[in-house]
Design a protein around this motif. Sequence first.
Motif, short mmCIF file in Angstrom:
data_model
loop_
_atom_site.label_atom_id
_atom_site.label_comp_id
_atom_site.label_asym_id
_atom_site.label_seq_id
_atom_site.Cartn_x
_atom_site.Cartn_y
_atom_site.Cartn_z
N GLN A 14 2.57 11.17 -3.81
CA GLN A 14 1.82 12.26 -4.44
C GLN A 14 2.49 12.66 -5.76
O GLN A 14 3.68 12.38 -5.96
CB GLN A 14 1.85 13.50 -3.54
CG GLN A 14 1.44 13.25 -2.11
CD GLN A 14 1.58 14.48 -1.26
OE1 GLN A 14 2.68 14.99 -1.09
NE2 GLN A 14 0.49 14.96 -0.71
N THR A 15 1.73 13.37 -6.59
CA THR A 15 2.32 13.91 -7.82
C THR A 15 3.61 14.67 -7.48
O THR A 15 4.61 14.58 -8.20
CB THR A 15 1.31 14.88 -8.49
OG1 THR A 15 0.08 14.20 -8.66
CG2 THR A 15 1.82 15.39 -9.82
N GLU A 16 3.56 15.39 -6.39
CA GLU A 16 4.68 16.25 -5.99
C GLU A 16 5.91 15.46 -5.56
O GLU A 16 7.03 15.99 -5.63
CB GLU A 16 4.27 17.13 -4.80
CG GLU A 16 3.19 18.16 -5.10
CD GLU A 16 1.77 17.63 -4.95
OE1 GLU A 16 1.57 16.40 -5.00
OE2 GLU A 16 0.86 18.45 -4.79
N HIS A 20 -8.61 10.02 -8.08
CA HIS A 20 -8.27 11.21 -8.87
C HIS A 20 -8.39 12.44 -7.99
O HIS A 20 -9.38 12.64 -7.31
CB HIS A 20 -9.20 11.37 -10.07
CG HIS A 20 -9.13 10.23 -11.02
ND1 HIS A 20 -10.20 9.77 -11.73
CD2 HIS A 20 -8.09 9.45 -11.37
CE1 HIS A 20 -9.83 8.76 -12.48
NE2 HIS A 20 -8.55 8.54 -12.28
N ARG A 21 -7.38 13.26 -8.06
CA ARG A 21 -7.34 14.46 -7.24
C ARG A 21 -8.16 15.56 -7.86
O ARG A 21 -8.05 15.83 -9.04
CB ARG A 21 -5.89 14.90 -7.18
CG ARG A 21 -5.44 15.19 -5.83
CD ARG A 21 -3.97 15.25 -5.86
NE ARG A 21 -3.55 16.59 -5.54
CZ ARG A 21 -2.30 16.88 -5.23
NH1 ARG A 21 -1.38 15.94 -5.26
NH2 ARG A 21 -1.96 18.09 -4.91
N MET A 22 -8.95 16.20 -7.04
CA MET A 22 -9.87 17.20 -7.56
C MET A 22 -10.00 18.30 -6.53
O MET A 22 -10.27 18.02 -5.36
CB MET A 22 -11.20 16.46 -7.75
CG MET A 22 -12.33 17.23 -8.34
SD MET A 22 -11.96 17.85 -9.97
CE MET A 22 -11.32 16.43 -10.82
N ASP A 43 0.88 -1.17 0.00
CA ASP A 43 0.00 0.00 0.00
C ASP A 43 0.91 1.21 0.00
O ASP A 43 1.52 1.56 1.01
CB ASP A 43 -0.90 -0.05 1.25
CG ASP A 43 -1.75 1.20 1.42
OD1 ASP A 43 -1.68 2.11 0.57
OD2 ASP A 43 -2.49 1.27 2.43
N THR A 44 1.03 1.84 -1.16
CA THR A 44 2.06 2.86 -1.36
C THR A 44 1.47 4.26 -1.26
O THR A 44 0.59 4.62 -2.03
CB THR A 44 2.69 2.70 -2.76
OG1 THR A 44 1.66 2.91 -3.75
CG2 THR A 44 3.28 1.32 -2.96
N TRP A 45 1.96 5.04 -0.31
CA TRP A 45 1.51 6.43 -0.21
C TRP A 45 2.52 7.36 -0.87
O TRP A 45 3.72 7.28 -0.58
CB TRP A 45 1.35 6.85 1.26
CG TRP A 45 1.05 8.33 1.34
CD1 TRP A 45 -0.17 8.91 1.21
CD2 TRP A 45 1.99 9.41 1.47
NE1 TRP A 45 -0.05 10.29 1.26
CE2 TRP A 45 1.26 10.62 1.41
CE3 TRP A 45 3.38 9.46 1.62
CZ2 TRP A 45 1.88 11.87 1.52
CZ3 TRP A 45 3.99 10.71 1.71
CH2 TRP A 45 3.24 11.90 1.66
N GLY A 49 -0.07 18.06 2.97
CA GLY A 49 -1.52 18.28 2.83
C GLY A 49 -2.32 17.08 3.32
O GLY A 49 -3.55 17.12 3.30
N ASP A 50 -1.65 16.02 3.74
CA ASP A 50 -2.35 14.85 4.29
C ASP A 50 -2.20 14.81 5.80
O ASP A 50 -1.21 15.30 6.35
CB ASP A 50 -1.74 13.55 3.73
CG ASP A 50 -2.27 13.21 2.35
OD1 ASP A 50 -3.46 13.41 2.11
OD2 ASP A 50 -1.47 12.74 1.52
N GLY A 51 -3.18 14.20 6.44
CA GLY A 51 -3.07 13.90 7.85
C GLY A 51 -2.67 12.44 8.01
O GLY A 51 -2.88 11.63 7.09
O1 PRX Z 1 -4.24 12.04 -0.08
C1 PRX Z 1 -3.19 11.26 -0.57
C2 PRX Z 1 -3.73 10.26 -1.57
O2 PRX Z 1 -3.56 10.85 -2.84
C3 PRX Z 1 -2.95 12.13 -2.73
C4 PRX Z 1 -2.02 12.36 -3.89
O3 PRX Z 1 -2.74 12.35 -5.06
P1 PRX Z 1 -1.98 12.42 -6.45
O4 PRX Z 1 -1.03 13.54 -6.44
O5 PRX Z 1 -3.03 12.42 -7.51
O6 PRX Z 1 -1.15 11.11 -6.53
C5 PRX Z 1 -1.81 9.88 -6.50
C6 PRX Z 1 -0.84 8.77 -6.81
C7 PRX Z 1 0.45 8.84 -6.15
C8 PRX Z 1 -2.23 12.08 -1.41
O7 PRX Z 1 -1.99 13.37 -0.91
N1 PRX Z 1 -3.00 8.97 -1.53
C9 PRX Z 1 -2.14 8.50 -2.45
N2 PRX Z 1 -1.73 7.26 -2.11
C10 PRX Z 1 -2.34 6.94 -0.95
C11 PRX Z 1 -3.15 8.04 -0.58
N3 PRX Z 1 -3.86 8.03 0.56
C12 PRX Z 1 -3.78 6.94 1.34
N4 PRX Z 1 -3.04 5.85 1.04
C13 PRX Z 1 -2.31 5.80 -0.09
N5 PRX Z 1 -1.61 4.71 -0.38
#
Ligand code: PRX
Length: 646
Positions: free
Chosen positions: A413-415, A523-525, A409-411, A497-499
């Motif tokens: 972000q685009t950044e 999808h980020r919106m 489960d990979t967390w 920006g995440d908790g």
């Molecule tokens: O809130 C987190 C969530 O997706 C956001 C980033 O979105 P984006 O830039 O479109 O990239 C998505 C693909 C890397 C994060 O700030 N997010 C992404 N992966 C996870 C997640 N939330 C929980 N668990 C994850 N594995």
Amino acid sequence: MKTRYPVNPDFRNDALCDNDQYLKMYQQSIDNNEDFWREQGKRLDWFKPYSEVKDVSFSRDDLHIRWYADGELNVCHNCVDRHLPDKADQTAIIWEGDDPASAKHISYAQLHEEVCRFANTLKKLGVEKGDRVTLYMPMIPEAAYAMLACARIGAIHSVVFGGFSPDALGDRIINCKSKLVITADRGVRGNKAIPLKANVDKATEKPGVKDYLQSVLVIKTSDQVIDWQEHDHWYHELSSSVSADCPAEPMNAEDPLFILYTSGSTGQPKGVLHTSGGYLVYASMTHEYVFDIHADDVYWCTADVGWITGHSYVVYGPLANGATTLMFEGVPNYPDHSRFWQICDKHQVNVCYTAPTAIRALMKEGDAPVHSTSRSSLRVLGSVGEPINPEAWKWYYEVVGDERCPIVDTWWQTETGGIMITPLPGATDLKPGSATRPFFGIKPALLDNDGHELTGEGAGNLVITDSWPGQMRTVFGDHERFYQTYFSAFDDVYTTGDGARRDEDGYYWITGRTDDVLNVSGHRMGTAEVESALVAHEAVAEAAVVGYPHDIKGQGIYAYVTLVNGFSESNDLLAELTQWVRKEIGPIATPDKIQWAPGLPKTRSGKIMRRILRKIAANEHDHLGDTSTLAEPEVVTHLINNRLNS
Ligand code: PRX
């Protein structure tokens, strides 16, 4: 439900990294951060070796992030040419079409030829180093060729997801001043055609686009007749007369590789800028370790190249590692709900990386479509894009992976350019719903709202306290926005920006965004984007958009709309507004619910109290919290009484 899944000993024996190695290497990566990345930089071929490794400041006056800054390399050379001596005949890309009868294998030698031809075609159209090129493409091999061709000649690509509207495409062309758009006559997903070229035509009519756009390059995928403009060129015609020899341009490590637009809590999407050397080092290393990549593995990431996951883990990471990467044009439910698993059997996929929304949608269809396939080739399963709920995790683990395959489960972000918090499959005991521990070189921390760091267990704002090579370098054309968005809330750290919550084992549990960013089907919106689309309609006086829990999408879009005097609430207007948002932004922004709101809850200073709107949308209006600052409390009662049920 079982809450801990220890590493399977059989898996660990063949894995790249076990827990002892992880702990040791992680400690080294933190204690001797520069040495660690100096060493990792060697995973790439450099035309001119770097002597500097890291040059970073997160302070307002001098915000800069540079890695390997005096080195020179070419990203395309690293993803293609350098594999030719050993792997010319190995498959680089397996392409699986929307139609199950169509598939292609592209070897590294073929990839090299295709990319060189593509690069020379770009040159013929006058594209030069540093120029921006917008891609609006279906998931066909040409999308990867085009990205790599840009990298080869030093052009900066900006891939716009094919589901975005002509208007959104036009905005992005203008923002980065693209002189070329690459598209296809059409895309196909789930046997439905997507009029990509026609959308480009509409985008070019947007005022301002033609100030920059000079040409449109069109890939022919069908016999469909399309409208033709003076600035249009067929790729097959232009490329037929170019040479298949195109040397890779030496680029500085900090030369831009791509821009990718992503939503934030305010304003229009921002152009996240990634550069060449650090990004590729990070994409390559994370791809190898997180997915435990071995020689001859067939690796499949289901993401579209329009998203960062498609950039880092369909194209750049796997190809930098000389792996075989599968690109899928279609959708999980066409022709039927076993399509994903049929693809795994057909191509003997070892690693499958997908999104929780897809898993939940397939889970709803029951186990039979999965059981109709073998999936015996699968070794590692991955999840990305949003929190995966434990029920979906368990189904993925037990039914899809037959309790044999670890789930990463990979967390990220685009950044961040690449994966930041994740299990390593041979090293990390899994807990469903937790992204577990930081990747090498990543230092997460949790801060309270006053910026105090929490130690041990606790929950707070997730920040990263030091740079890593894959970190974005700026917001294209707006360095001040870069500072404001990521470095102004807390000093000297990158604010995600995440908790998140940290548990007794030091595992991280992402709790979701702390800002006004929604995550709809991964999808980020930005709520602000949907709101500004709504208020652009003549009938809408004011709109407020919030997310609410949705079984399949994770979050749904709930809009409260106040009409201009003289317009009346009707089902027709409701349908019209829904269509309007689809047209303005694209289908991914379609509101799930629109509630008429004669008034919105505001503070006496006029600020919309979204916290209250979120509670109403989530049907949690028994716990509205402090409402003493409301200007007109009766507005809330009206909204609660007229709340839309799911
Ligand atoms: O809130 C987190 C969530 O997706 C956001 C980033 O979105 P984006 O830039 O479109 O990239 C998505 C693909 C890397 C994060 O700030 N997010 C992404 N992966 C996870 C997640 N939330 C929980 N668990 C994850 N594995």
